[in-house]
Design a protein around this motif. Sequence first.
Motif, PDB file in Angstrom:
ATOM      1  N   LEU B 123     -37.114 -13.414  52.450  1.00 39.76           N
ATOM      2  CA  LEU B 123     -38.123 -13.022  53.422  1.00 39.76           C
ATOM      3  C   LEU B 123     -39.500 -12.899  52.781  1.00 39.76           C
ATOM      4  CD1 LEU B 123     -35.882 -10.260  54.978  1.00 39.76           C
ATOM      5  CD2 LEU B 123     -36.413 -12.459  56.020  1.00 39.76           C
ATOM      6  N   GLU B 124     -39.578 -13.205  51.486  1.00 46.80           N
ATOM      7  CA  GLU B 124     -40.837 -13.043  50.774  1.00 46.80           C
ATOM      8  C   GLU B 124     -41.885 -14.041  51.276  1.00 46.80           C
ATOM      9  OE1 GLU B 124     -37.935 -13.161  49.405  1.00 46.80           O
ATOM     10  OE2 GLU B 124     -37.712 -11.350  48.200  1.00 46.80           O
ATOM     11  N   PHE B 125     -43.133 -13.751  50.947  1.00 40.27           N
ATOM     12  CA  PHE B 125     -44.190 -14.701  51.250  1.00 40.27           C
ATOM     13  C   PHE B 125     -43.971 -15.982  50.473  1.00 40.27           C
ATOM     14  CE2 PHE B 125     -46.757 -10.953  52.527  1.00 40.27           C
ATOM     15  CZ  PHE B 125     -47.031 -11.391  53.811  1.00 40.27           C
ATOM     16  N   LYS B 126     -44.380 -17.079  51.073  1.00 37.06           N
ATOM     17  CA  LYS B 126     -44.239 -18.350  50.372  1.00 37.06           C
ATOM     18  C   LYS B 126     -45.436 -18.584  49.465  1.00 37.06           C
ATOM     19  CE  LYS B 126     -41.185 -20.247  53.735  1.00 37.06           C
ATOM     20  NZ  LYS B 126     -40.446 -21.411  54.106  1.00 37.06           N
ATOM     21  N   ARG B 127     -45.190 -19.385  48.460  1.00 34.96           N
ATOM     22  CA  ARG B 127     -46.199 -19.752  47.482  1.00 34.96           C
ATOM     23  C   ARG B 127     -47.240 -20.666  48.148  1.00 34.96           C
ATOM     24  NH1 ARG B 127     -45.980 -23.271  42.455  1.00 34.96           N
ATOM     25  NH2 ARG B 127     -45.779 -24.992  43.894  1.00 34.96           N
ATOM     26  N   VAL B 128     -48.482 -20.506  47.790  1.00 37.05           N
ATOM     27  CA  VAL B 128     -49.506 -21.406  48.319  1.00 37.05           C
ATOM     28  C   VAL B 128     -50.193 -22.118  47.146  1.00 37.05           C
ATOM     29  CG1 VAL B 128     -51.699 -21.554  49.549  1.00 37.05           C
ATOM     30  CG2 VAL B 128     -49.904 -20.043  50.382  1.00 37.05           C
ATOM     31  N   VAL B 129     -50.349 -23.408  47.240  1.00 43.16           N
ATOM     32  CA  VAL B 129     -51.011 -24.169  46.175  1.00 43.16           C
ATOM     33  C   VAL B 129     -52.252 -24.820  46.765  1.00 43.16           C
ATOM     34  CG1 VAL B 129     -50.755 -25.996  44.472  1.00 43.16           C
ATOM     35  CG2 VAL B 129     -48.784 -24.633  45.136  1.00 43.16           C
ATOM     36  N   ILE B 130     -53.352 -24.671  46.048  1.00 43.59           N
ATOM     37  CA  ILE B 130     -54.610 -25.210  46.567  1.00 43.59           C
ATOM     38  C   ILE B 130     -54.621 -26.730  46.430  1.00 43.59           C
ATOM     39  CG2 ILE B 130     -57.101 -25.272  46.164  1.00 43.59           C
ATOM     40  CD1 ILE B 130     -56.695 -22.245  45.324  1.00 43.59           C
ATOM     41  N   ASP B 131     -55.074 -27.411  47.480  1.00 44.06           N
ATOM     42  CA  ASP B 131     -55.092 -28.880  47.484  1.00 44.06           C
ATOM     43  C   ASP B 131     -56.205 -29.441  46.632  1.00 44.06           C
ATOM     44  OD1 ASP B 131     -52.994 -29.531  49.060  1.00 44.06           O
ATOM     45  OD2 ASP B 131     -54.098 -29.086  50.891  1.00 44.06           O
ATOM     46  N   LYS B 132     -55.964 -30.641  46.180  1.00 45.11           N
ATOM     47  CA  LYS B 132     -56.998 -31.338  45.428  1.00 45.11           C
ATOM     48  C   LYS B 132     -57.332 -32.622  46.161  1.00 45.11           C
ATOM     49  CE  LYS B 132     -54.925 -28.604  42.562  1.00 45.11           C
ATOM     50  NZ  LYS B 132     -53.600 -28.031  42.811  1.00 45.11           N
ATOM     51  N   ASP B 133     -58.586 -33.043  46.042  1.00 43.29           N
ATOM     52  CA  ASP B 133     -58.960 -34.341  46.584  1.00 43.29           C
ATOM     53  C   ASP B 133     -58.720 -35.364  45.489  1.00 43.29           C
ATOM     54  OD1 ASP B 133     -59.961 -36.478  47.852  1.00 43.29           O
ATOM     55  OD2 ASP B 133     -62.029 -35.779  47.957  1.00 43.29           O
ATOM     56  N   VAL B 134     -57.769 -36.234  45.693  1.00 40.71           N
ATOM     57  CA  VAL B 134     -57.447 -37.192  44.636  1.00 40.71           C
ATOM     58  C   VAL B 134     -57.922 -38.609  44.964  1.00 40.71           C
ATOM     59  CG1 VAL B 134     -55.500 -35.919  43.723  1.00 40.71           C
ATOM     60  CG2 VAL B 134     -55.116 -37.574  45.541  1.00 40.71           C
ATOM     61  N   GLY B 135     -58.719 -38.755  46.016  1.00 41.16           N
ATOM     62  CA  GLY B 135     -59.240 -40.081  46.320  1.00 41.16           C
ATOM     63  C   GLY B 135     -59.016 -40.452  47.775  1.00 41.16           C
ATOM     64  N   PRO B 136     -59.474 -41.655  48.157  1.00 45.12           N
ATOM     65  CA  PRO B 136     -59.461 -42.033  49.576  1.00 45.12           C
ATOM     66  C   PRO B 136     -58.113 -42.544  50.082  1.00 45.12           C
ATOM     67  CG  PRO B 136     -60.453 -43.768  48.281  1.00 45.12           C
ATOM     68  CD  PRO B 136     -60.119 -42.672  47.314  1.00 45.12           C
TER      69      PRO B 136
END
Lengths: 163, 752
Positions: B123-136
């Motif tokens: 029931l714990e909070f889920k992990r959040v990972v910040i997105d990266k812009d890796v190109g078009p």
Amino acid sequence: MNQKYVINDEIINQIDRVKRKFPEMESKSSIIESLLIIQHHNQGFVTKEIIQALAKYLGIKEIDVFEVATFYTMINIKPVGRNVIAVCNNISCMLRGSDNILNYIEKKLNIKVGESTPDKKFYLKDEIECLAACNGGPMMQVNHKNYENLTLNKVDKILEGIK
Amino acid sequence: MKVFINNKEYKARENETIIELADRNGIKIPRFCYHKHLSVVASCRMCLVEIENIEHAQPACSTPVQENMKIFTHSNKTKNAQKNTMEFLLINHPLDCPICDQGGECELQDVSIQHGESHSNYLEFKRVVIDKDVGPLISTEMTRCIHCSRCVRFGEEVSNNKELGLVNRGEHMEIRTFIEEGISSELSGNMIDLCPVGALNNKPYRYRARTWDLQQHGAISPHDCIGSNIYYHTYNNEIVRAVPKENHDINQTWLSDRDRFGYEGIYSEDRATKPMIRNNKKLVECEKEILLNKTNEIIKSTINDFGLDQIGCLISAQSTSEELFLFQHLFKSMNIQNIDHRTNECDFNYQENYPLMPSLGCNINDLDKFDNILLVGVNIKTEFPILTIRFNEASKNNTKIFSIHFDSLDEDFELAGKIALNNSDLSKFFDKKKPAINTNNKTLIIIGPNINYLVNQSQILDSITKYSKSINAQQGYLTDFCNSTSAWLFGNIPHRNFGGQPTNKPGLNVSDMIKSGLSTYVFFNLEPEHDFWNASAVTEALNKSKYNIFFTSYVTPLIERYADVIIPISTFAETDGSFINIEGTYQAYNKIVNPNKNIFEGWSILNNLIKMNNLGDYNISSIRSFLLKSLQNIDFNYSKNKKFKNINSKSITNNYIYKNTLRHIYASDQIVRRSKSLNLTEQSHNKFIYISSDLGQILNNKDTLEIRENNKNYKVKNFLIKKELPINTIVYTSSFNNTLNESKSGHITIKS
């Protein structure tokens, strides 16, 4: 720090010595030791520029070096305090109350684990796994020296003894 | 070896793993990190299976089979292990499937439904990972990542261009690029396919459609001569994305980014959508009947008034085999011999000696069977990115690969040697110095398209051919367009007819057609601005000529200005077509989307003209069966029995300064040039002019290069000095705007 980092000859010599220990095509094997050598000459941490320079020197991809640098806690990718405190968090020490010790240090230095004090005197290391001194838990390492059977008083004394 | 799976007996091979045996026999084992073309890491634990006499369930991907092993893929122990693994994976994976593009084709979703539980103990909070812009090209949603590391291993093992890595560890582990870097690999799109979840997704396709609404059409990619098999997915009669179609002999399970995103060019704003004819100096829309009559009338009146040799017919080798066949059939049946497809070339002295058709000289699968491969004038990384994978396999298999080029370029596989020589040294190299290879070994010499563009092409081809004969090496070609093979084979050349039949009266080659200023030009699928060796000469010819007929998919400024007839034709996607790839495989496909009502399929509009002139009547199946039947009768040993003509090309001295053009990866054909996403990539920003360091010294720190070429002067700015270039060399990248007034290669002088 935005300038291009040039690995000096003294460090190159040391890295070459490391490289000779491994087969010629396996230059990835020398990443860890090379990073430690450079870090030692760079106030205890490595930068993006250092990683780029090292990758180029070893003929491997930057991301390969970055993976290693971020995986191992003994390599820092941010500037850190002069004295490194590592409180063991593993199961034996945890059962013997390492959480209390860690909380106490956090409060005493007024920093969270993974941070350095503003005067750059102390760095409280994050994610410490077993330091192979389970018989003396709870324990911590300060500047690579083991202190065992810790109590809050003992911690005070150890920290006060450091300049 | 006898192995039992679920109490049924199977024959296993030595050293096979359980999952390989199961896959071969159609037994389903769920997996995330395992992929048949990647190394085994056994990190996801989804493929755990029960094995008799072993206490714990074992990963099927890393456990080799043993004699009489009894494996259970559906027992309680297996099911329990799968359920638990699934629960662990979902601790952190967000349940945002309704807004996730992967939804509906997500391996995690499928496996979760088949093997997971509907409820979790966590029931714990889920992990959040910040997105990266890796190109078009790739969109990221790294919170969804389950750390299977397929994308990392792809970079490490297949494309040999590792850009993604597993950074940090434990709970903080994430997949990312090096600090502030994007993904620039030419094969990056494959990581989208490999990703079992919605972490790496197709950026241009993002939120365009749901997978279950798509229709899948198998086709052949038209952007290089390898002929990668591809599935185009359409939604409402529009291509919205492309994925690879597995073909073990050609592209395996991979696709280059150019093939994957190139289709966007079909939806460019400058598509030709209306039939038009010029009336009182103005282009006006017209009916199909009028269009056909006008076209036929122009051809007829040119023949009657000016003669057969006053009409020049040019076709792009990117056209389908059907179009190429009908095009030459239409004109050669009228006894017109001025037909050519080699629009990017300028030196045709070698044409008599040229083989029946360009060929790789071996199957793509057999590249690793050679001891030495010499790549002459080709940069695999940017011209044939999909072959990078094959050359990687070859170099791991102890094939020594050498690169000989007029520029020093990087490859993503290991080169045993690399040498950059200017044009005159290139031909001398094979005559005199000779490559330092063991000539007793099996050697393949591959000649790339950049050689064809050179002013001394024939000299270089001649010396390479002599050299390869002397050491008994196999000689192969890589061509600039996807169907050059058909163009040569079906007679879209002035000096040979269909199937390499000799002709009595050879016509003019493309360069002479342009230079001599004919009365009428017919252009099929060609852009005068970019598809010719010298665009300004073409502009002049179009200006002088009486009539210009354009069969075209795009209306470019020059076409708009000079066309008398614009016949809007289909691109590869809007017609049934076929290509013959460079190893000689004939591959046909059906129409992917229907063209607009005023756009005609290339083959059918040609057939209309053929019918009008009573030269026959064809449909797709009759053309295909005719082509396939004639392919059986063609003598493919053609050039072996032929006498070689001596090459007398202009002598080239060392004092020239050479200007050469490299093909830009995303400006290689008219469709790719118009692909929006590919134009946003790092490679597309990288359009440059390089000069060698000896020229840099002459310049003395000036920032403008004053060039004199063919009695014309022009200035070049924004050039860079490249140390690795051979002496006296300037290298351009062919791109949209800087080649318009200049030839693709030539001798120049520089004002200092």
